[in-house]
Scaffold this motif. Structure first.
Motif, PDB file in Angstrom:
ATOM      1  N   TYR A 114      -4.952   4.706 -29.920  1.00  0.00           N
ATOM      2  CA  TYR A 114      -6.189   4.632 -30.689  1.00  0.00           C
ATOM      3  C   TYR A 114      -7.218   3.751 -29.990  1.00  0.00           C
ATOM      4  N   LEU A 115      -6.755   2.701 -29.323  1.00  0.00           N
ATOM      5  CA  LEU A 115      -7.668   1.849 -28.569  1.00  0.00           C
ATOM      6  C   LEU A 115      -8.332   2.641 -27.446  1.00  0.00           C
ATOM      7  N   CYS A 116      -7.553   3.476 -26.759  1.00  0.00           N
ATOM      8  CA  CYS A 116      -8.125   4.346 -25.718  1.00  0.00           C
ATOM      9  C   CYS A 116      -9.109   5.339 -26.333  1.00  0.00           C
ATOM     10  N   ASN A 134      -9.850  12.934 -29.908  1.00  0.00           N
ATOM     11  CA  ASN A 134      -9.714  13.363 -28.510  1.00  0.00           C
ATOM     12  C   ASN A 134      -8.279  13.754 -28.192  1.00  0.00           C
ATOM     13  N   LEU A 135      -7.328  13.062 -28.792  1.00  0.00           N
ATOM     14  CA  LEU A 135      -5.922  13.430 -28.612  1.00  0.00           C
ATOM     15  C   LEU A 135      -5.670  14.819 -29.173  1.00  0.00           C
ATOM     16  N   LEU A 136      -6.228  15.105 -30.352  1.00  0.00           N
ATOM     17  CA  LEU A 136      -6.038  16.427 -30.962  1.00  0.00           C
ATOM     18  C   LEU A 136      -6.682  17.516 -30.115  1.00  0.00           C
ATOM     19  N   SER A 137      -7.855  17.224 -29.546  1.00  0.00           N
ATOM     20  CA  SER A 137      -8.506  18.208 -28.678  1.00  0.00           C
ATOM     21  C   SER A 137      -7.662  18.468 -27.437  1.00  0.00           C
ATOM     22  N   LEU A 138      -7.052  17.406 -26.903  1.00  0.00           N
ATOM     23  CA  LEU A 138      -6.169  17.565 -25.749  1.00  0.00           C
ATOM     24  C   LEU A 138      -4.964  18.417 -26.101  1.00  0.00           C
ATOM     25  N   LEU A 139      -4.385  18.161 -27.266  1.00  0.00           N
ATOM     26  CA  LEU A 139      -3.233  18.941 -27.700  1.00  0.00           C
ATOM     27  C   LEU A 139      -3.616  20.393 -27.959  1.00  0.00           C
ATOM     28  N   ARG A 140      -4.798  20.601 -28.523  1.00  0.00           N
ATOM     29  CA  ARG A 140      -5.247  21.968 -28.783  1.00  0.00           C
ATOM     30  C   ARG A 140      -5.356  22.743 -27.478  1.00  0.00           C
ATOM     31  N   GLY A 141      -5.883  22.083 -26.441  1.00  0.00           N
ATOM     32  CA  GLY A 141      -5.960  22.735 -25.142  1.00  0.00           C
ATOM     33  C   GLY A 141      -4.585  22.970 -24.533  1.00  0.00           C
ATOM     34  N   SER A 142      -3.664  22.039 -24.790  1.00  0.00           N
ATOM     35  CA  SER A 142      -2.298  22.187 -24.261  1.00  0.00           C
ATOM     36  C   SER A 142      -1.542  23.289 -24.971  1.00  0.00           C
ATOM     37  N   PHE A 143      -1.906  23.548 -26.236  1.00  0.00           N
ATOM     38  CA  PHE A 143      -1.211  24.560 -27.025  1.00  0.00           C
ATOM     39  C   PHE A 143      -1.809  25.952 -26.835  1.00  0.00           C
ATOM     40  N   ILE A 144      -2.720  26.098 -25.851  1.00  0.00           N
ATOM     41  CA  ILE A 144      -3.379  27.383 -25.680  1.00  0.00           C
ATOM     42  C   ILE A 144      -2.374  28.474 -25.329  1.00  0.00           C
ATOM     43  N   CYS A 145      -1.263  28.039 -24.710  1.00  0.00           N
ATOM     44  CA  CYS A 145      -0.228  29.002 -24.356  1.00  0.00           C
ATOM     45  C   CYS A 145       0.695  29.284 -25.530  1.00  0.00           C
ATOM     46  N   LEU A 200     -12.289   3.503 -26.959  1.00  0.00           N
ATOM     47  CA  LEU A 200     -12.943   3.220 -25.683  1.00  0.00           C
ATOM     48  C   LEU A 200     -13.681   4.454 -25.180  1.00  0.00           C
ATOM     49  N   LEU A 201     -13.040   5.610 -25.287  1.00  0.00           N
ATOM     50  CA  LEU A 201     -13.682   6.854 -24.871  1.00  0.00           C
ATOM     51  C   LEU A 201     -14.909   7.148 -25.738  1.00  0.00           C
ATOM     52  N   ARG A 202     -14.792   6.866 -27.040  1.00  0.00           N
ATOM     53  CA  ARG A 202     -15.948   7.062 -27.926  1.00  0.00           C
ATOM     54  C   ARG A 202     -17.104   6.151 -27.518  1.00  0.00           C
ATOM     55  N   PHE A 203     -16.791   4.919 -27.128  1.00  0.00           N
ATOM     56  CA  PHE A 203     -17.841   3.990 -26.718  1.00  0.00           C
ATOM     57  C   PHE A 203     -18.523   4.468 -25.444  1.00  0.00           C
ATOM     58  N   ILE A 204     -17.734   4.984 -24.501  1.00  0.00           N
ATOM     59  CA  ILE A 204     -18.318   5.515 -23.266  1.00  0.00           C
ATOM     60  C   ILE A 204     -19.270   6.661 -23.588  1.00  0.00           C
ATOM     61  N   ARG A 205     -18.855   7.540 -24.487  1.00  0.00           N
ATOM     62  CA  ARG A 205     -19.727   8.656 -24.889  1.00  0.00           C
ATOM     63  C   ARG A 205     -20.954   8.146 -25.640  1.00  0.00           C
ATOM     64  N   TYR A 206     -20.777   7.076 -26.393  1.00  0.00           N
ATOM     65  CA  TYR A 206     -21.894   6.487 -27.120  1.00  0.00           C
ATOM     66  C   TYR A 206     -22.985   6.020 -26.156  1.00  0.00           C
ATOM     67  N   ASP A 254     -20.668  12.060 -29.929  1.00  0.00           N
ATOM     68  CA  ASP A 254     -19.250  11.998 -29.565  1.00  0.00           C
ATOM     69  C   ASP A 254     -18.655  13.379 -29.791  1.00  0.00           C
ATOM     70  N   GLY A 255     -18.086  13.947 -28.764  1.00  0.00           N
ATOM     71  CA  GLY A 255     -17.511  15.277 -28.882  1.00  0.00           C
ATOM     72  C   GLY A 255     -17.789  16.090 -27.627  1.00  0.00           C
ATOM     73  N   PRO A 256     -17.549  17.405 -27.705  1.00  0.00           N
ATOM     74  CA  PRO A 256     -17.211  18.175 -28.911  1.00  0.00           C
ATOM     75  C   PRO A 256     -15.722  18.132 -29.233  1.00  0.00           C
ATOM     76  N   PHE A 257     -15.421  18.494 -30.491  1.00  0.00           N
ATOM     77  CA  PHE A 257     -14.040  18.535 -30.964  1.00  0.00           C
ATOM     78  C   PHE A 257     -13.728  19.918 -31.518  1.00  0.00           C
ATOM     79  N   GLY A 258     -12.478  20.301 -31.349  1.00  0.00           N
ATOM     80  CA  GLY A 258     -12.072  21.649 -31.720  1.00  0.00           C
ATOM     81  C   GLY A 258     -11.841  21.825 -33.208  1.00  0.00           C
ATOM     82  N   THR A 259     -12.030  23.053 -33.666  1.00  0.00           N
ATOM     83  CA  THR A 259     -11.759  23.423 -35.054  1.00  0.00           C
ATOM     84  C   THR A 259     -11.064  24.774 -35.069  1.00  0.00           C
TER      85      THR A 259
END
Length: 565
Positions: free
Chosen positions: A278-280, A74-85, A283-289, A396-401
């Protein structure tokens, strides 16, 4: 060399920076413990093993800080969205997260080996010093004890002749946690080998969760404060004057009894941030679960490929993204990645699952054992209810590629091998929907890739855009009967296997010919080459991208992108 920089320049720069930090930390702390005056008496007991133990520890702290970050999806997906510029080259680095994770793990393994060997020598030399084998100075230093009355503190943690190195290792905080950390690391690394990960994924999955024990031991490892340094006293202890006359310590003003203290544990300060992140993440994965997922359609395709069409409230995706699936009926803990084959324009998301391991085989068998003989909407609704209540699926997802960037290139070259065509099914569907002008709610019930290509052929011809989409199909698993059949029907307008106007090629592609053709047809374009397939093919295509890229910014450049899970 210049062509190589186009595809690997930024990656190499990041690698050099990472390696440079590792080298700096190692050299800095090696010299700190090898030449620092506060460790002069400690070196008298331990010799060169002291800096060889402490320098790797500093490198370990740095890399243990990094090891969890590349697997925070999820951190990587956030960074990918932040790097769109930012440029696509910057976003490409996020697709190499597992490669970097492995590099950091190798560094941890190497530094752990050096750190462990050096500390085993330290324990041996601590024992020998206490037994007086290294001269009067080492013996006197070892005899110092904690005493408030005498105002003395100990330097040597070995306090008895009966304490053996083995006993010391298994009865101290540093020794016991060190053993636990090392065993956990050995199990994680050995189970991560390609042959085990591919054939026995469950072994890899479960042993990799020993990282919890690894980090717990790491946090408490330094609490024993085994390595101690000399403290400043008043009056100061003059080492150069006093080291030759330990019998006068505390008797003359120039030589007060030296005092020692263990260093404050620092490892937790390095790893606490990534551990919270990583704990967060978990936690997010569990919520999605816990979020409900319903089945829209379940289909068994040829070659034991299972297609699942799923619906999840609030789920939004982009082309080429992937999700992790968990089926509690099979395993509560196992999550497996699958590329989505649906398009963002559809009101569901789908995955195609091939039978390649225990988990996928069990899932497909569950579907095959569903009641047969019924037809019609009521029967399909009945089957969906059975599967939903008995075989709940968590997503869990989606995640960027890398495939997310397919529309950011002037020209995109997609290579899919075997089940690796799945991310490109999503792209083809999205292209199809983008060709639609009128009804945004239009949905397709067909999921055959050849059908999609047939529709796209017709759409592009009607719009006079025949060059918009070109494709080639290669059949690598064939025998003479296939060839004979193709020769008999060679004069047909469409291919006998796919029904497409583009005829199927038998054998493997000539990549030099393919890249040369793309380069000639696009003399001044940036070409994104996307692969979802085996590693051997990835190496070959990566070399071709380097070979056929031109340094001149006005000419063709190939950028290689690969799906990584």
């Amino acid at each position: 060399m210049s062509n190589w920089i186009i595809n690997h320049g930024l990656s190499a720069f990041i690698l050099v920076v990472w390696m440079g930090i590792n080298i700096f930390l190692f050299v800095y702390y090696y010299l700190f413990y090898d030449q620092g005056p506060q460790f002069e008496y400690t070196r008298e007991l331990l010799g060169a093993a002291l800096p060889w133990a402490r320098a790797p520890a500093a490198v370990l702290n740095f890399n243990c800080m990094l090891i969890l970050l590349p697997v925070c999806r999820n951190l990587l997906s956030l960074l990918r969205g932040s790097f769109i510029c930012c440029g696509r080259t910057m976003r490409k680095q996020l697709d190499k997260n597992l490669t970097f994770h492995k590099l950091v793990a190798y560094m941890i393994a190497l530094m752990t080996a050096v750190h462990t060997v050096a500390h085993l020598l330290n324990v041996e030399w601590y024992t020998n010093s206490f037994q007086g084998r290294y001269g009067p100075l080492a013996e006197n230093l070892s005899m110092l004890d904690d005493s408030r009355e005498l105002n003395t503190t100990y330097l040597n943690p070995i306090r008895s002749n009966s304490t053996t190195p083995t006993l010391f290792v298994f009865t101290t905080i540093a020794g016991l946690t060190g053993v636990v950390i090392t065993l956990a690391l050995i199990l994680m690394i050995t189970s991560s080998m390609e042959v085990i990960r591919r054939s026995y994924f469950e072994v890899f999955w479960y042993t990799h969760h020993l990282f919890i024990i690894f980090f717990a031991g790491l946090v408490f490892h330094g609490a024993g404060r085994i390595v101690r340094s000399q403290q400043v006293t008043d009056p100061p202890h003059n080492n150069s004057f006093c080291e030759d006359q330990p019998e006068n310590w505390g008797k003359i003003p120039e030589c007060p009894i030296p005092e020692f203290a263990g260093g404050f544990p620092q490892t937790w300060m390095w790893v606490i941030g990534p551990m919270i992140i990583y704990l967060c993440e978990r936690l997010l994965r569990f919520i999605r679960y816990m979020q409900p997922v319903s089945y829209r359609k379940i289909v068994i395709r040829p070659s034991k490929v299972l297609e699942l069409q799923l619906v999840k409230p609030g789920f939004k995706m982009q082309v080429g993204q992937y999700v992790f699936l968990n089926c509690p009926a099979i395993s509560q803990l196992e999550w497996h990645p699958f590329t989505m084959t649906s398009a963002p324009e559809e009101d569901f998301f789908s995955v195609h699952i091939r039978s390649v391991g225990d988990w996928t085989e069990k899932l497909i068998k569950m579907v095959e054992n569903l009641p047969e003989g019924g037809q019609g909407p009521k029967y399909e609704w009945y089957i969906m209810k059975i599967f939903f209540f008995c075989f709940r699926m968590a997503v869990d997802g989606p995640f960027g590629t890398a495939s997310e960037d397919v529309f950011d290139y002037e020209v995109s070259m997609l290579v899919g091998a075997g089940i690796g065509v799945t991310p490109f099914a999503s792209i083809l569907k999205s292209i199809w929907y983008k060709f639609k002008d009128s009804d945004p709610k239009l949905r397709t019930n067909r999921h055959n890739h050849f059908y999609l290509l047939q529709v796209l052929e017709k759409e592009t011809e009607e719009r006079g855009m025949r060059d918009f989409l070109t494709y080639k199909l290669y059949l690598t698993g064939w025998d003479q009967s296939h060839v004979n059949h193709a020769m008999v029907h060679f004069d047909k307008d469409t291919d006998i296997i796919t029904g497409l106007k583009q005829k199927t090629h038998y054998g493997r592609p000539n990549w030099d010919k393919e890249f040369e053709q793309v380069k000639q047809e696009n003399p001044s374009s940036v070409v994104g080459t996307f692969l979802c397939g085996p590693q051997a093919l990835a190496k070959d295509l990566e070399k071709k991208c380097v070979k056929y890229s031109d340094v001149d910014p006005r000419k063709t450049k190939f950028y290689f992108n690969k799906e990584n899970f």
